[in-house]
Design a protein around this motif. Structure first.
Motif, PDB file in Angstrom:
ATOM      1  N   LYS A 132       0.827  -1.204   0.000  1.00  0.00           N
ATOM      2  CA  LYS A 132       0.000   0.000   0.000  1.00  0.00           C
ATOM      3  C   LYS A 132       0.865   1.260   0.000  1.00  0.00           C
ATOM      4  O   LYS A 132       0.511   2.275  -0.618  1.00  0.00           O
ATOM      5  N   MET A 133       1.997   1.213   0.682  1.00  0.00           N
ATOM      6  CA  MET A 133       2.912   2.351   0.688  1.00  0.00           C
ATOM      7  C   MET A 133       3.444   2.626  -0.724  1.00  0.00           C
ATOM      8  O   MET A 133       3.509   3.780  -1.168  1.00  0.00           O
ATOM      9  N   ILE A 134       3.813   1.549  -1.437  1.00  0.00           N
ATOM     10  CA  ILE A 134       4.301   1.706  -2.811  1.00  0.00           C
ATOM     11  C   ILE A 134       3.205   2.327  -3.681  1.00  0.00           C
ATOM     12  O   ILE A 134       3.452   3.244  -4.472  1.00  0.00           O
ATOM     13  N   GLU A 135       1.978   1.847  -3.527  1.00  0.00           N
ATOM     14  CA  GLU A 135       0.855   2.378  -4.301  1.00  0.00           C
ATOM     15  C   GLU A 135       0.645   3.862  -4.009  1.00  0.00           C
ATOM     16  O   GLU A 135       0.429   4.659  -4.925  1.00  0.00           O
ATOM     17  N   ALA A 136       0.713   4.244  -2.730  1.00  0.00           N
ATOM     18  CA  ALA A 136       0.510   5.642  -2.353  1.00  0.00           C
ATOM     19  C   ALA A 136       1.589   6.533  -2.949  1.00  0.00           C
ATOM     20  O   ALA A 136       1.305   7.636  -3.449  1.00  0.00           O
ATOM     21  N   TYR A 177       0.604  -0.300 -12.268  1.00  0.00           N
ATOM     22  CA  TYR A 177       0.888  -1.179 -11.128  1.00  0.00           C
ATOM     23  C   TYR A 177      -0.398  -1.522 -10.379  1.00  0.00           C
ATOM     24  O   TYR A 177      -0.536  -2.596  -9.806  1.00  0.00           O
ATOM     25  N   GLY A 178      -1.345  -0.604 -10.408  1.00  0.00           N
ATOM     26  CA  GLY A 178      -2.618  -0.846  -9.728  1.00  0.00           C
ATOM     27  C   GLY A 178      -2.623  -0.347  -8.295  1.00  0.00           C
ATOM     28  O   GLY A 178      -1.590  -0.002  -7.728  1.00  0.00           O
ATOM     29  N   ILE A 179      -3.825  -0.335  -7.707  1.00  0.00           N
ATOM     30  CA  ILE A 179      -3.996   0.202  -6.358  1.00  0.00           C
ATOM     31  C   ILE A 179      -5.229  -0.452  -5.724  1.00  0.00           C
ATOM     32  O   ILE A 179      -6.237  -0.669  -6.394  1.00  0.00           O
ATOM     33  N   ASN A 180      -5.134  -0.788  -4.441  1.00  0.00           N
ATOM     34  CA  ASN A 180      -6.242  -1.464  -3.748  1.00  0.00           C
ATOM     35  C   ASN A 180      -6.758  -2.633  -4.587  1.00  0.00           C
ATOM     36  O   ASN A 180      -7.953  -2.759  -4.861  1.00  0.00           O
ATOM     37  N   LYS A 181      -5.864  -3.503  -4.997  1.00  0.00           N
ATOM     38  CA  LYS A 181      -6.189  -4.541  -5.980  1.00  0.00           C
ATOM     39  C   LYS A 181      -7.199  -5.559  -5.447  1.00  0.00           C
ATOM     40  O   LYS A 181      -7.107  -6.002  -4.304  1.00  0.00           O
ATOM     41  N   ILE A 182      -8.152  -5.904  -6.312  1.00  0.00           N
ATOM     42  CA  ILE A 182      -9.113  -6.962  -6.038  1.00  0.00           C
ATOM     43  C   ILE A 182      -9.025  -7.965  -7.183  1.00  0.00           C
ATOM     44  O   ILE A 182      -9.147  -7.583  -8.353  1.00  0.00           O
ATOM     45  N   TYR A 208     -12.121   9.977  -3.030  1.00  0.00           N
ATOM     46  CA  TYR A 208     -12.300   8.923  -4.026  1.00  0.00           C
ATOM     47  C   TYR A 208     -11.417   7.726  -3.696  1.00  0.00           C
ATOM     48  O   TYR A 208     -10.277   7.879  -3.266  1.00  0.00           O
ATOM     49  N   VAL A 209     -12.000   6.544  -3.884  1.00  0.00           N
ATOM     50  CA  VAL A 209     -11.318   5.291  -3.556  1.00  0.00           C
ATOM     51  C   VAL A 209     -11.077   4.516  -4.857  1.00  0.00           C
ATOM     52  O   VAL A 209     -12.010   3.951  -5.427  1.00  0.00           O
ATOM     53  N   PRO A 210      -9.838   4.484  -5.337  1.00  0.00           N
ATOM     54  CA  PRO A 210      -9.556   3.722  -6.554  1.00  0.00           C
ATOM     55  C   PRO A 210      -9.420   2.233  -6.259  1.00  0.00           C
ATOM     56  O   PRO A 210      -8.717   1.835  -5.326  1.00  0.00           O
ATOM     57  N   ILE A 211     -10.101   1.423  -7.030  1.00  0.00           N
ATOM     58  CA  ILE A 211     -10.028  -0.028  -6.899  1.00  0.00           C
ATOM     59  C   ILE A 211      -9.564  -0.594  -8.242  1.00  0.00           C
ATOM     60  O   ILE A 211     -10.208  -0.358  -9.270  1.00  0.00           O
ATOM     61  N   THR A 212      -8.440  -1.300  -8.235  1.00  0.00           N
ATOM     62  CA  THR A 212      -7.986  -1.967  -9.457  1.00  0.00           C
ATOM     63  C   THR A 212      -8.538  -3.386  -9.453  1.00  0.00           C
ATOM     64  O   THR A 212      -8.157  -4.203  -8.622  1.00  0.00           O
ATOM     65  N   LYS A 213      -9.458  -3.628 -10.370  1.00  0.00           N
ATOM     66  CA  LYS A 213     -10.076  -4.948 -10.459  1.00  0.00           C
ATOM     67  C   LYS A 213      -9.365  -5.761 -11.537  1.00  0.00           C
ATOM     68  O   LYS A 213      -9.279  -5.344 -12.695  1.00  0.00           O
ATOM     69  N   ILE A 214      -8.862  -6.921 -11.146  1.00  0.00           N
ATOM     70  CA  ILE A 214      -8.188  -7.832 -12.064  1.00  0.00           C
ATOM     71  C   ILE A 214      -9.074  -9.053 -12.216  1.00  0.00           C
ATOM     72  O   ILE A 214      -9.371  -9.748 -11.239  1.00  0.00           O
ATOM     73  N   GLU A 215      -9.535  -9.299 -13.443  1.00  0.00           N
ATOM     74  CA  GLU A 215     -10.532 -10.348 -13.646  1.00  0.00           C
ATOM     75  C   GLU A 215     -10.366 -11.013 -15.004  1.00  0.00           C
ATOM     76  O   GLU A 215      -9.676 -10.508 -15.892  1.00  0.00           O
ATOM     77  N   ASN A 216     -11.006 -12.171 -15.124  1.00  0.00           N
ATOM     78  CA  ASN A 216     -11.125 -12.828 -16.434  1.00  0.00           C
ATOM     79  C   ASN A 216     -12.299 -12.182 -17.153  1.00  0.00           C
ATOM     80  O   ASN A 216     -13.442 -12.311 -16.723  1.00  0.00           O
ATOM     81  N   ASN A 217     -12.015 -11.469 -18.224  1.00  0.00           N
ATOM     82  CA  ASN A 217     -13.075 -10.769 -18.940  1.00  0.00           C
ATOM     83  C   ASN A 217     -12.698 -10.705 -20.413  1.00  0.00           C
ATOM     84  O   ASN A 217     -11.725 -10.049 -20.784  1.00  0.00           O
ATOM     85  N   SER A 218     -13.454 -11.406 -21.237  1.00  0.00           N
ATOM     86  CA  SER A 218     -13.162 -11.404 -22.671  1.00  0.00           C
ATOM     87  C   SER A 218     -13.458 -10.044 -23.295  1.00  0.00           C
ATOM     88  O   SER A 218     -12.935  -9.714 -24.363  1.00  0.00           O
ATOM     89  N   ASN A 219     -14.289  -9.243 -22.613  1.00  0.00           N
ATOM     90  CA  ASN A 219     -14.547  -7.877 -23.065  1.00  0.00           C
ATOM     91  C   ASN A 219     -13.477  -6.970 -22.469  1.00  0.00           C
ATOM     92  O   ASN A 219     -13.520  -6.618 -21.298  1.00  0.00           O
ATOM     93  N   ASN A 220     -12.496  -6.612 -23.281  1.00  0.00           N
ATOM     94  CA  ASN A 220     -11.425  -5.774 -22.758  1.00  0.00           C
ATOM     95  C   ASN A 220     -11.649  -4.295 -23.052  1.00  0.00           C
ATOM     96  O   ASN A 220     -10.719  -3.493 -23.018  1.00  0.00           O
ATOM     97  N   ASN A 221     -12.899  -3.934 -23.357  1.00  0.00           N
ATOM     98  CA  ASN A 221     -13.243  -2.533 -23.573  1.00  0.00           C
ATOM     99  C   ASN A 221     -13.390  -1.848 -22.215  1.00  0.00           C
ATOM    100  O   ASN A 221     -14.408  -1.991 -21.534  1.00  0.00           O
TER     101      ASN A 221
END
Length: 314
Positions: A132-136, A177-182, A208-221
């Motif tokens: 979290k420190m690196i993200e900040a 790199y992402g932030i608050n990754k889920i 504002y709370v940024p959430i980086t969502k990493i998921e399997n999603n064929s729609n990359n739009n």
């Protein structure tokens, strides 16, 4: 009432006496010299990413007075450091995250690459806060114009792996790199990484709370993903909010080099009579698109007409 009036008269008389004394002891020329010697300090607002009580790294802003890049970088690092002189500027219920007594040994910025050499005190951080420190640090400093990537050093040695969690860092750090990754994945195929900004409330302060969502999603739009996520319910946690109504439809969009035009139905309006879109909605959408697609300007259209051109800076 009489007592208050008497006190008011005493205060006015005292103030008048002070002014007369100044004019008496300092003739006009000297008084003008004194007033001209007072330095005018411009205070701006700069984005900063801090830790909140729910252990999210959040985006808010604080007062800053630096006028050049390197000075602002140093000022924001100081603001992130526990117990620094900038502590009084940190909003209530938010926390600094760089360990106390950490100092910057060296700093350079060349062609968008920022190199920071920290003292070894930066490693004195709780295991749960290490990434979290690196993200900040990354998200705060890449908000500064001209800073695109960051390399971190400790006492002259490049920081390649976080010592407590053994997380390997990329050669250069940026907002990908992402932030608050889920993570919502079942395999390593069709992975998408999208950062979406939700809304938090702290007394009367909106952040504002940024959430980086990493998921399997064929729609990359990512444009469609962001709008769908912001209008979906429920969100990951009850303390993360989005004000984008579920009836909002993204009817069309156009991408240019540094600009995206979004066309919505009128459900995006909070006020149909005045055709107003909530500030929180504009910021959530614009910050999300800025992070995910590296654009600066969002044009909102409804029924084919431009409603607003929006830049999410602070």
């Amino acid at each position: 009432m009489l007592k208050k009036a008497a006190l008011r008269r005493i205060m006015i008389s005292t103030l008048a006496l002070i002014i007369v004394s100044i004019l008496y002891f300092f003739p006009n020329n000297n008084f003008n010299e004194i007033t001209q010697s007072i330095e005018y300090v411009q205070v701006d607002k700069s984005p900063i990413y801090l830790l909140n009580n729910d252990m999210y790294i959040i985006r808010t802003s604080i007062a800053s007075k630096s006028t050049d890049q390197l000075s602002l970088i140093k000022e924001m690092i100081e603001a992130l450091t526990i117990g620094s002189n900038k502590k009084e500027y940190i909003p209530k219920n938010f926390s600094q995250i760089i360990p106390k007594n950490t100092t910057v040994l060296n700093l350079s910025l060349n062609e968008g690459l920022l190199k920071i050499d920290f003292s070894k005190d930066i490693l004195k951080i709780d295991k749960n806060l290490e990434e979290k420190m690196i993200e900040a640090i990354v998200y705060t400093l890449t908000e500064i114009e001209g800073v695109e990537e960051i390399m971190l050093f400790v006492e002259g040695n490049k920081l390649e792996t976080l010592p407590e969690t053994n997380i390997k860092l990329p050669n250069t750090l940026n907002r990908t790199y992402g932030i608050n990754k889920i993570y919502d994945i079942t395999n390593l195929k069709d992975l998408t990484k999208t950062t979406i900004y939700y809304i938090g409330k702290n007394d009367n302060l909106t952040y504002y709370v940024p959430i980086t969502k990493i998921e399997n999603n064929s729609n990359n739009n990512k444009i469609e993903i962001i709008i769908d996520e912001l209008k979906s319910s429920p969100i990951y946690e009850t303390n993360l909010m989005s004000y984008l109504a579920s009836g909002v439809e993204l009817e069309n969009y156009e991408e240019l080099e540094n600009q995206i035009t979004l066309s919505f139905n009128n459900a995006i309006f909070d006020d149909l009579l005045n055709n107003k879109i909530l500030e929180e909605v504009k910021y959530s959408i614009s910050l999300s698109l800025k992070d995910s697609l590296n654009v600066e300007e969002i044009i909102f259209k409804v029924d084919g007409k431009v409603v607003e051109t929006f830049k999410a800076y602070t």
